[in-house]
Design a protein around this motif. Structure first.
Motif, PDB file in Angstrom:
ATOM      1  N   SER A 104       0.765  -1.182   0.104  1.00  0.00           N
ATOM      2  CA  SER A 104      -0.053  -0.082  -0.097  1.00  0.00           C
ATOM      3  C   SER A 104       0.765   1.327   0.106  1.00  0.00           C
ATOM      4  CB  SER A 104      -0.958   0.074   1.063  1.00  0.00           C
ATOM      5  OG  SER A 104      -1.849  -0.881   1.258  1.00  0.00           O
ATOM      6  N   ALA A 106       1.355   5.144   1.187  1.00  0.00           N
ATOM      7  CA  ALA A 106       1.042   6.008   2.276  1.00  0.00           C
ATOM      8  C   ALA A 106       2.065   7.160   2.326  1.00  0.00           C
ATOM      9  CB  ALA A 106       1.362   5.301   3.537  1.00  0.00           C
ATOM     10  N   THR A 110       5.609   4.568   6.679  1.00  0.00           N
ATOM     11  CA  THR A 110       5.984   3.613   5.652  1.00  0.00           C
ATOM     12  C   THR A 110       7.043   2.752   6.135  1.00  0.00           C
ATOM     13  OG1 THR A 110       7.576   5.007   4.768  1.00  0.00           O
ATOM     14  CG2 THR A 110       5.507   5.195   3.793  1.00  0.00           C
ATOM     15  N   PHE A 138       3.719  -0.708   3.654  1.00  0.00           N
ATOM     16  CA  PHE A 138       3.608   0.493   3.079  1.00  0.00           C
ATOM     17  C   PHE A 138       4.644   1.186   2.540  1.00  0.00           C
ATOM     18  CE2 PHE A 138       0.476   0.120   6.568  1.00  0.00           C
ATOM     19  CZ  PHE A 138      -0.856   0.681   5.835  1.00  0.00           C
ATOM     20  N   ASN A 140       6.176   5.048   0.482  1.00  0.00           N
ATOM     21  CA  ASN A 140       5.827   6.137  -0.308  1.00  0.00           C
ATOM     22  C   ASN A 140       6.920   6.561  -1.388  1.00  0.00           C
ATOM     23  OD1 ASN A 140       5.101   8.755  -0.778  1.00  0.00           O
ATOM     24  ND2 ASN A 140       5.926   9.790   1.011  1.00  0.00           N
TER      25      ASN A 140
END
Length: 140
Positions: A104, A106, A110, A138, A140
């Motif tokens: 995912s 974020a 992260t 997560f 980014n």
């Protein structure tokens, strides 16, 4: 250590044929230039479970240590973005593979980072902090 092999070069096809945990020489913001990172097969590092914004998400399948390389992706190449691609250059996008496409996004908190090698058109997910088994992944 048992199961770890020092390697100086890395190819995606050879990665799939080797044992789970080994060393990979790579320059990254997490490791010193050409430091050897532990590489663990994506299938051992993460699993895809129901949840997240797209109905699936990636979680750690085992405890992951900071600096561990958990996914390398290089093909197919797209000319434009899709929901699961990462931009390597202005007009080259590639999708993470083997479940990493469900890591995912974020903006903060992260625990992985994508390292881009635009010369070789390769992206790599590296763990940026220790992650416990079952914890959401997560970037980014």
């Amino acid at each position: 250590m048992k199961g770890i092999a020092a390697i100086k070069s890395f190819s995606r096809s050879s990665a799939l044929k080797r044992a789970s945990l080994r060393k990979l020489s790579v320059s990254s913001p997490i490791a010193s230039p050409m430091e050897e990172l532990d590489f663990i097969e994506t299938e051992a590092a993460l699993r895809v479970v129901p949840g997240g914004a797209v109905g699936k998400k990636a979680v750690a399948n085992m405890p992951l240590k900071k600096g561990m390389l958990i996914n390398e992706f290089a093909a197919p190449v797209f000319n434009g973005p899709t929901m699961h691609t990462v931009q390597l250059t202005e007009d080259i996008h590639i999708p993470p593979t083997r479940g990493a496409e469900f890591i995912s996004h974020a903006c903060e908190n992260t625990n992985t980072r994508i390292i881009i090698d635009s010369d070789d058109l390769v992206g790599r997910f590296v763990v940026t902090e220790d992650v416990e088994e079952g914890e959401d992944l997560f970037f980014n």
